[in-house]
Design a protein around this motif. Structure first.
Motif, PDB file in Angstrom:
ATOM      1  N   ILE A  52       0.858  -1.201   0.000  1.00  0.00           N
ATOM      2  CA  ILE A  52       0.000   0.000   0.000  1.00  0.00           C
ATOM      3  C   ILE A  52       0.895   1.253   0.000  1.00  0.00           C
ATOM      4  CG2 ILE A  52      -0.566   0.641   2.425  1.00  0.00           C
ATOM      5  CD1 ILE A  52      -3.394  -0.269   0.257  1.00  0.00           C
ATOM      6  N   ILE A  53       2.025   1.188   0.669  1.00  0.00           N
ATOM      7  CA  ILE A  53       2.959   2.323   0.672  1.00  0.00           C
ATOM      8  C   ILE A  53       3.532   2.533  -0.730  1.00  0.00           C
ATOM      9  CG2 ILE A  53       5.268   3.061   1.487  1.00  0.00           C
ATOM     10  CD1 ILE A  53       4.481   2.024   4.269  1.00  0.00           C
ATOM     11  N   TYR A  54       3.906   1.450  -1.382  1.00  0.00           N
ATOM     12  CA  TYR A  54       4.448   1.532  -2.754  1.00  0.00           C
ATOM     13  C   TYR A  54       3.470   2.247  -3.688  1.00  0.00           C
ATOM     14  CZ  TYR A  54       5.830  -0.148  -7.399  1.00  0.00           C
ATOM     15  OH  TYR A  54       6.158  -0.229  -8.717  1.00  0.00           O
ATOM     16  N   HIS A  55       2.192   1.811  -3.653  1.00  0.00           N
ATOM     17  CA  HIS A  55       1.186   2.421  -4.534  1.00  0.00           C
ATOM     18  C   HIS A  55       0.908   3.872  -4.141  1.00  0.00           C
ATOM     19  CE1 HIS A  55      -0.112  -0.951  -7.082  1.00  0.00           C
ATOM     20  NE2 HIS A  55       0.294  -1.700  -6.066  1.00  0.00           N
ATOM     21  N   THR A  56       0.851   4.135  -2.835  1.00  0.00           N
ATOM     22  CA  THR A  56       0.516   5.500  -2.391  1.00  0.00           C
ATOM     23  C   THR A  56       1.617   6.482  -2.776  1.00  0.00           C
ATOM     24  OG1 THR A  56      -0.727   4.525  -0.564  1.00  0.00           O
ATOM     25  CG2 THR A  56      -0.289   6.879  -0.432  1.00  0.00           C
ATOM     26  N   LYS A  57       2.864   6.036  -2.739  1.00  0.00           N
ATOM     27  CA  LYS A  57       3.977   6.923  -3.158  1.00  0.00           C
ATOM     28  C   LYS A  57       3.792   7.338  -4.613  1.00  0.00           C
ATOM     29  CE  LYS A  57       7.805   5.627  -0.136  1.00  0.00           C
ATOM     30  NZ  LYS A  57       9.022   4.823  -0.049  1.00  0.00           N
ATOM     31  N   ALA A  58       3.376   6.384  -5.456  1.00  0.00           N
ATOM     32  CA  ALA A  58       3.159   6.689  -6.878  1.00  0.00           C
ATOM     33  C   ALA A  58       1.968   7.634  -7.041  1.00  0.00           C
ATOM     34  CB  ALA A  58       2.922   5.396  -7.653  1.00  0.00           C
ATOM     35  N   VAL A  59       0.892   7.353  -6.312  1.00  0.00           N
ATOM     36  CA  VAL A  59      -0.316   8.196  -6.392  1.00  0.00           C
ATOM     37  C   VAL A  59       0.005   9.608  -5.899  1.00  0.00           C
ATOM     38  CG1 VAL A  59      -2.633   8.530  -5.393  1.00  0.00           C
ATOM     39  CG2 VAL A  59      -1.951   6.270  -6.248  1.00  0.00           C
ATOM     40  N   ARG A  60       0.757   9.690  -4.804  1.00  0.00           N
ATOM     41  CA  ARG A  60       1.092  11.010  -4.213  1.00  0.00           C
ATOM     42  C   ARG A  60       1.690  11.969  -5.244  1.00  0.00           C
ATOM     43  NH1 ARG A  60      -0.536  13.990  -0.125  1.00  0.00           N
ATOM     44  NH2 ARG A  60      -1.051  15.099  -2.023  1.00  0.00           N
ATOM     45  N   LYS A  61       2.538  11.404  -6.117  1.00  0.00           N
ATOM     46  CA  LYS A  61       3.213  12.236  -7.132  1.00  0.00           C
ATOM     47  C   LYS A  61       2.214  12.943  -8.033  1.00  0.00           C
ATOM     48  CE  LYS A  61       7.621  10.794  -6.562  1.00  0.00           C
ATOM     49  NZ  LYS A  61       8.541  11.690  -5.867  1.00  0.00           N
ATOM     50  N   GLY A  62       1.024  12.337  -8.215  1.00  0.00           N
ATOM     51  CA  GLY A  62       0.035  12.922  -9.117  1.00  0.00           C
ATOM     52  C   GLY A  62      -1.018  13.762  -8.415  1.00  0.00           C
ATOM     53  N   VAL A  63      -1.012  13.775  -7.087  1.00  0.00           N
ATOM     54  CA  VAL A  63      -2.093  14.451  -6.354  1.00  0.00           C
ATOM     55  C   VAL A  63      -1.622  15.769  -5.755  1.00  0.00           C
ATOM     56  CG1 VAL A  63      -3.752  14.238  -4.454  1.00  0.00           C
ATOM     57  CG2 VAL A  63      -3.193  12.245  -5.846  1.00  0.00           C
ATOM     58  N   LYS A  64      -2.228  16.864  -6.257  1.00  0.00           N
ATOM     59  CA  LYS A  64      -1.828  18.185  -5.753  1.00  0.00           C
ATOM     60  C   LYS A  64      -2.947  18.854  -4.967  1.00  0.00           C
ATOM     61  CE  LYS A  64       1.797  18.614  -8.954  1.00  0.00           C
ATOM     62  NZ  LYS A  64       1.878  17.175  -8.970  1.00  0.00           N
ATOM     63  N   HIS A  65      -4.199  18.529  -5.306  1.00  0.00           N
ATOM     64  CA  HIS A  65      -5.349  19.220  -4.690  1.00  0.00           C
ATOM     65  C   HIS A  65      -6.213  18.300  -3.837  1.00  0.00           C
ATOM     66  CE1 HIS A  65      -4.385  22.512  -7.336  1.00  0.00           C
ATOM     67  NE2 HIS A  65      -4.422  21.689  -8.357  1.00  0.00           N
ATOM     68  N   SER A  66      -6.451  17.095  -4.312  1.00  0.00           N
ATOM     69  CA  SER A  66      -7.399  16.203  -3.633  1.00  0.00           C
ATOM     70  C   SER A  66      -6.852  15.747  -2.285  1.00  0.00           C
ATOM     71  CB  SER A  66      -7.645  14.957  -4.499  1.00  0.00           C
ATOM     72  OG  SER A  66      -7.892  15.301  -5.828  1.00  0.00           O
ATOM     73  N   LEU A  67      -7.779  15.317  -1.423  1.00  0.00           N
ATOM     74  CA  LEU A  67      -7.364  14.719  -0.144  1.00  0.00           C
ATOM     75  C   LEU A  67      -6.948  13.277  -0.432  1.00  0.00           C
ATOM     76  CD1 LEU A  67      -7.424  15.111   3.057  1.00  0.00           C
ATOM     77  CD2 LEU A  67      -9.546  13.808   2.946  1.00  0.00           C
ATOM     78  N   LEU A  68      -5.747  12.924  -0.002  1.00  0.00           N
ATOM     79  CA  LEU A  68      -5.245  11.572  -0.269  1.00  0.00           C
ATOM     80  C   LEU A  68      -5.404  10.686   0.976  1.00  0.00           C
ATOM     81  CD1 LEU A  68      -3.837   9.519  -2.086  1.00  0.00           C
ATOM     82  CD2 LEU A  68      -1.654  10.583  -1.534  1.00  0.00           C
ATOM     83  N   VAL A  69      -6.200   9.644   0.821  1.00  0.00           N
ATOM     84  CA  VAL A  69      -6.513   8.741   1.945  1.00  0.00           C
ATOM     85  C   VAL A  69      -5.967   7.346   1.627  1.00  0.00           C
ATOM     86  CG1 VAL A  69      -8.374   7.783   3.378  1.00  0.00           C
ATOM     87  CG2 VAL A  69      -8.655  10.053   2.356  1.00  0.00           C
ATOM     88  N   VAL A  70      -5.399   6.700   2.625  1.00  0.00           N
ATOM     89  CA  VAL A  70      -4.821   5.363   2.431  1.00  0.00           C
ATOM     90  C   VAL A  70      -5.632   4.327   3.212  1.00  0.00           C
ATOM     91  CG1 VAL A  70      -2.754   3.933   2.687  1.00  0.00           C
ATOM     92  CG2 VAL A  70      -2.527   6.378   2.291  1.00  0.00           C
ATOM     93  N   ASP A  71      -5.983   3.255   2.514  1.00  0.00           N
ATOM     94  CA  ASP A  71      -6.700   2.151   3.135  1.00  0.00           C
ATOM     95  C   ASP A  71      -5.702   1.292   3.914  1.00  0.00           C
ATOM     96  OD1 ASP A  71      -9.159   1.032   3.398  1.00  0.00           O
ATOM     97  OD2 ASP A  71      -9.210   0.119   1.403  1.00  0.00           O
ATOM     98  N   MET A  72      -5.923   1.115   5.199  1.00  0.00           N
ATOM     99  CA  MET A  72      -4.982   0.294   5.971  1.00  0.00           C
ATOM    100  C   MET A  72      -5.288  -1.192   5.733  1.00  0.00           C
ATOM    101  SD  MET A  72      -2.896   2.388   7.198  1.00  0.00           S
ATOM    102  CE  MET A  72      -1.925   1.256   8.185  1.00  0.00           C
ATOM    103  N   PRO A  73      -4.262  -1.974   5.357  1.00  0.00           N
ATOM    104  CA  PRO A  73      -4.483  -3.390   5.026  1.00  0.00           C
ATOM    105  C   PRO A  73      -4.897  -4.230   6.235  1.00  0.00           C
ATOM    106  CG  PRO A  73      -2.386  -2.624   4.151  1.00  0.00           C
ATOM    107  CD  PRO A  73      -2.884  -1.557   5.086  1.00  0.00           C
ATOM    108  N   PHE A  74      -5.512  -5.349   5.923  1.00  0.00           N
ATOM    109  CA  PHE A  74      -5.927  -6.323   6.938  1.00  0.00           C
ATOM    110  C   PHE A  74      -4.751  -6.673   7.855  1.00  0.00           C
ATOM    111  CE2 PHE A  74      -6.527 -10.957   7.951  1.00  0.00           C
ATOM    112  CZ  PHE A  74      -7.555 -10.775   8.874  1.00  0.00           C
ATOM    113  N   LEU A  75      -5.008  -6.649   9.146  1.00  0.00           N
ATOM    114  CA  LEU A  75      -4.050  -7.001  10.207  1.00  0.00           C
ATOM    115  C   LEU A  75      -2.965  -5.943  10.457  1.00  0.00           C
ATOM    116  CD1 LEU A  75      -4.947  -9.562  11.494  1.00  0.00           C
ATOM    117  CD2 LEU A  75      -2.969 -10.753  10.583  1.00  0.00           C
ATOM    118  N   SER A  76      -3.128  -4.776   9.832  1.00  0.00           N
ATOM    119  CA  SER A  76      -2.139  -3.726  10.098  1.00  0.00           C
ATOM    120  C   SER A  76      -2.601  -2.806  11.229  1.00  0.00           C
ATOM    121  CB  SER A  76      -1.875  -2.894   8.829  1.00  0.00           C
ATOM    122  OG  SER A  76      -3.005  -2.124   8.496  1.00  0.00           O
TER     123      SER A  76
END
Ligand code: KIV
Length: 270
Positions: free
Chosen positions: A70-94
């Motif tokens: 989830i961190i790997y994907h969020t780092k990539a998404v973060r690069k494209g997000v300048k305005h929207s609120l960025l929320v991360v889904d916490m994985p099962f058992l985390s």
């Protein structure tokens, strides 16, 4: 449009939108290109959903998704997000093992990705954990109704809260989540009438997915709404495009052109 007036969407903006009766728009993203296009479109919330387990990894459930993934994907998404609120889904058992573990994992996710909030599935059993996270400054989005990380308990992806007892529990969970300090709640696959009741009963926004039109906002899995995921096509996921068809015919035409010696042509060569 809210995203044009305000530079960055914050959790405070999301809460204020409910008071203004302005509908909240949300979609998932798992990569830089889609995230950039979503951000540009003025969408308020972008969620790096653990649905990436299904639509990106091809897993049967969301359970195998890890914090590192989830961190790997969020780092990539973060690069494209300048305005929207960025929320991360916490994985099962985390976040379910202990409050300490939840703080460590949610904190790590925010620290390493630059996201602004986390999403956590579950009602009553998660209240103490959520209270602690919010207390130390980690904004939390709740998620109740059909919670996919509990699929083996439910036994199916059917609508939740059809019978009175379960509906009452879901409503009680929503109120408890509000009290614990979440800034919004995802309501997944519950009857419209129940979603309406919950939306009227809490001061924070509800964001529906398969929960009818009365929620304060709506979210979908981006590949579902683009018509890119054919393994599972839920009734509630309106398709705004048929990209599978476009992509498949592009691949076929590419193969055809190469076989026929039509690609590359003179302009495409040096
Ligand atoms: O994982 C996900 O994509 C989600 C949304 C659909 C709410 O939890």
């Amino acid at each position: 449009m809210i995203a044009e007036k305000i530079k960055r969407i914050t959790t405070k903006v999301i809460i204020e939108m409910k008071a203004r009766r302005e509908k909240i728009t949300a979609l998932t993203a798992y990569d830089y290109i889609i995230a950039s296009m979503l951000d540009e479109s003025g969408i308020e919330v972008i969620l790096v959903g653990d649905s990436l387990g299904n639509v990106f990894q091809g897993q049967e459930t969301t359970l195998p998704v890890t914090v590192d993934e989830i961190i790997y994907h969020t780092k990539a998404v973060r690069k494209g997000v300048k305005h929207s609120l960025l929320v991360v889904d916490m994985p099962f058992l985390s976040y379910q093992i202990s409050i300490e573990d939840a703080v460590r994992n949610c904190g790590r996710v925010l620290k390493e990705t630059g996201a602004e909030a986390v999403k956590i599935e579950g009602g009553k059993p998660m209240i103490e954990t959520i209270r602690r996270l919010v207390d130390i400054g980690i904004p939390v989005m709740g998620h109740i109704g059909l919670t996919p990380q509990s699929i083996h308990k439910f036994g199916s992806y059917d609508v939740r809260g059809r019978e009175k007892g379960e509906a009452e529990n879901i409503l009680r969970d929503a109120k408890a989540l509000e009290k614990a300090g979440v800034f919004s709640i995802v309501l997944e696959k519950i009857p419209s009438s129940l979603a309406k009741k919950i939306t009227k009963s809490v001061s924070i926004p509800t964001i529906g997915i398969g929960a009818g039109p009365h929620c304060d906002g709506q979210i979908l899995v981006v590949y579902d709404m683009l018509g890119m995921f054919e393994d599972f096509q839920p009734r509630f996921a309106r398709k705004y495009a048929e990209l599978t068809k476009t992509i498949k015919s592009s691949f076929k035409n590419y193969v055809k052109d190469i076989k026929a010696g039509n690609f590359p042509n003179k302009e495409e060569s040096f």
